[in-house]
Motif scaffolding. Structure first.
Motif, PDB file in Angstrom:
ATOM      1  N   TYR A  76      35.468  21.890  31.656  1.00 10.98           N
ATOM      2  CA  TYR A  76      35.305  23.336  31.612  1.00 10.98           C
ATOM      3  C   TYR A  76      33.914  23.670  31.091  1.00 10.98           C
ATOM      4  O   TYR A  76      33.466  23.094  30.103  1.00 10.98           O
ATOM      5  CB  TYR A  76      36.353  23.966  30.681  1.00 10.98           C
ATOM      6  CG  TYR A  76      37.754  23.888  31.198  1.00 10.98           C
ATOM      7  CD1 TYR A  76      38.357  24.981  31.806  1.00 10.98           C
ATOM      8  CD2 TYR A  76      38.502  22.721  31.084  1.00 10.98           C
ATOM      9  CE1 TYR A  76      39.659  24.916  32.284  1.00 10.98           C
ATOM     10  CE2 TYR A  76      39.797  22.633  31.563  1.00 10.98           C
ATOM     11  CZ  TYR A  76      40.362  23.735  32.161  1.00 10.98           C
ATOM     12  OH  TYR A  76      41.646  23.666  32.645  1.00 10.98           O
ATOM     13  N   TRP A 111      41.165  32.628  30.149  1.00  7.68           N
ATOM     14  CA  TRP A 111      40.008  32.963  30.974  1.00  7.68           C
ATOM     15  C   TRP A 111      40.486  33.103  32.420  1.00  7.68           C
ATOM     16  O   TRP A 111      40.652  32.107  33.135  1.00  7.68           O
ATOM     17  CB  TRP A 111      38.945  31.865  30.896  1.00  7.68           C
ATOM     18  CG  TRP A 111      38.341  31.689  29.542  1.00  7.68           C
ATOM     19  CD1 TRP A 111      37.532  32.565  28.882  1.00  7.68           C
ATOM     20  CD2 TRP A 111      38.475  30.553  28.683  1.00  7.68           C
ATOM     21  NE1 TRP A 111      37.163  32.047  27.674  1.00  7.68           N
ATOM     22  CE2 TRP A 111      37.719  30.818  27.521  1.00  7.68           C
ATOM     23  CE3 TRP A 111      39.153  29.337  28.788  1.00  7.68           C
ATOM     24  CZ2 TRP A 111      37.629  29.913  26.472  1.00  7.68           C
ATOM     25  CZ3 TRP A 111      39.056  28.442  27.735  1.00  7.68           C
ATOM     26  CH2 TRP A 111      38.305  28.732  26.597  1.00  7.68           C
ATOM     27  N   GLU A 114      33.505  33.847  25.730  1.00  3.94           N
ATOM     28  CA  GLU A 114      34.261  34.860  26.465  1.00  3.94           C
ATOM     29  C   GLU A 114      34.451  34.518  27.934  1.00  3.94           C
ATOM     30  O   GLU A 114      35.346  35.046  28.573  1.00  3.94           O
ATOM     31  CB  GLU A 114      33.545  36.227  26.405  1.00  3.94           C
ATOM     32  CG  GLU A 114      33.201  36.708  25.036  1.00  3.94           C
ATOM     33  CD  GLU A 114      31.723  36.484  24.710  1.00  3.94           C
ATOM     34  OE1 GLU A 114      31.053  35.712  25.422  1.00  3.94           O
ATOM     35  OE2 GLU A 114      31.250  37.078  23.739  1.00  3.94           O
ATOM     36  N   GLN A 115      33.589  33.674  28.486  1.00  5.29           N
ATOM     37  CA  GLN A 115      33.632  33.432  29.924  1.00  5.29           C
ATOM     38  C   GLN A 115      33.785  31.952  30.251  1.00  5.29           C
ATOM     39  O   GLN A 115      33.135  31.105  29.646  1.00  5.29           O
ATOM     40  CB  GLN A 115      32.354  33.927  30.597  1.00  5.29           C
ATOM     41  CG  GLN A 115      32.191  35.412  30.593  1.00  5.29           C
ATOM     42  CD  GLN A 115      30.949  35.827  31.357  1.00  5.29           C
ATOM     43  OE1 GLN A 115      30.211  35.016  31.889  1.00  5.29           O
ATOM     44  NE2 GLN A 115      30.723  37.125  31.430  1.00  5.29           N
ATOM     45  N   CYS A 116      34.638  31.688  31.225  1.00  2.66           N
ATOM     46  CA  CYS A 116      34.735  30.360  31.823  1.00  2.66           C
ATOM     47  C   CYS A 116      33.942  30.445  33.123  1.00  2.66           C
ATOM     48  O   CYS A 116      34.313  31.192  34.029  1.00  2.66           O
ATOM     49  CB  CYS A 116      36.190  29.992  32.085  1.00  2.66           C
ATOM     50  SG  CYS A 116      36.386  28.414  32.915  1.00  2.66           S
ATOM     51  N   ARG A 154      37.657  31.009  22.231  1.00  3.10           N
ATOM     52  CA  ARG A 154      37.472  32.392  22.679  1.00  3.10           C
ATOM     53  C   ARG A 154      37.497  33.386  21.521  1.00  3.10           C
ATOM     54  O   ARG A 154      36.689  34.321  21.486  1.00  3.10           O
ATOM     55  CB  ARG A 154      38.559  32.770  23.684  1.00  3.10           C
ATOM     56  CG  ARG A 154      38.360  34.186  24.255  1.00  3.10           C
ATOM     57  CD  ARG A 154      39.551  34.670  25.002  1.00  3.10           C
ATOM     58  NE  ARG A 154      40.683  34.828  24.076  1.00  3.10           N
ATOM     59  CZ  ARG A 154      41.914  35.122  24.461  1.00  3.10           C
ATOM     60  NH1 ARG A 154      42.186  35.280  25.735  1.00  3.10           N
ATOM     61  NH2 ARG A 154      42.888  35.233  23.588  1.00  3.10           N
ATOM     62  N   LEU A 205      31.862  26.735  29.560  1.00  7.07           N
ATOM     63  CA  LEU A 205      32.113  28.022  28.930  1.00  7.07           C
ATOM     64  C   LEU A 205      30.802  28.672  28.511  1.00  7.07           C
ATOM     65  O   LEU A 205      29.824  27.984  28.210  1.00  7.07           O
ATOM     66  CB  LEU A 205      33.010  27.844  27.702  1.00  7.07           C
ATOM     67  CG  LEU A 205      34.328  27.104  27.937  1.00  7.07           C
ATOM     68  CD1 LEU A 205      35.067  26.918  26.617  1.00  7.07           C
ATOM     69  CD2 LEU A 205      35.193  27.824  28.949  1.00  7.07           C
TER      70      LEU A 205
END
Length: 197
Positions: free
Chosen positions: A82, A114, A55-57, A47, A84
């Motif tokens: 995950y 996140w 920045e995003q999951c 991140r 991302l």
């Protein structure tokens, strides 16, 4: 696209170093495998590192590898995967984290990193039994609170353990042991002599 993935793979290798268990490219996406013990440190680096900036999951799912490839799998049984997204770099990354213990799978929660992972981790806990250490509200999200077991595990019986029905005499929903006899369903083949003729 290939050049962007090469740049990402180099940035991951340089940033994470020996925390990378494996790094593979397939179907225009990179899959990073990290050890459960390193997961929180890796998540922070993914991140916060300027060259990565995930920045995003966008998704988390549980996986049960117990019968993967017809039993040829010799690794850990449970993993959390995950997905991302780096909006700044316009690239996605798949991160696979295997739980160290098959009997009691535990992976660190990344909800503090996140927040979108919250409900996804709850779902993986509910369906696969993966515990997420540090999760603020780890409870069932899809099955009933009284549900026994984790229905997406490969050893969960197809008919379940209990069945639920409404009892008009008691005026409520009741649970009772499953009364379904397991059976093999063999389709019947019907042939018509004059079909198409």
């Amino acid at each position: 696209m290939a050049q962007k993935l090469e740049i990402l793979a180099a940035a991951l290798t340089n940033t994470l170093g020996d925390k990378v268990v494996s790094l593979t490219e397939r179907l225009d996406e990179i899959t990073l495998v990290v050890a459960a013990a390193d997961w929180l440190d890796v998540a922070h680096l993914l991140r916060d590192t300027p060259g990565l900036r995930f920045e995003q999951c966008i998704d988390v799912c549980g996986v049960d590898y117990s019968q993967y490839r017809d039993g040829e799998w010799d690794g850990a049984r449970f993993a959390a995967v995950y997905h991302l997204l780096s909006v700044v770099n316009n690239v996605r990354l798949r991160v696979r984290v295997f739980a160290a213990d098959d009997d009691f799978p535990v992976i660190d929660s990344v909800v503090d990193i996140w927040p979108a992972a919250n409900w996804y981790e709850r779902e993986a806990f509910d369906l696969y039994g993966v515990m997420f250490a540090g999760h603020p509200d780890l409870r069932r999200i899809l099955t009933d609170y009284g549900f026994v077991g984790h229905p997406f595990r490969k050893d969960f019986p197809l008919s379940g353990y209990v069945e639920m029905r409404y009892d008009p005499d008691q005026g409520r929903v009741i649970y009772q042991p499953v009364t379904i006899e397991p059976r093999e369903i063999t389709p019947r083949i019907i042939r018509e002599e004059n079909y198409g003729g």
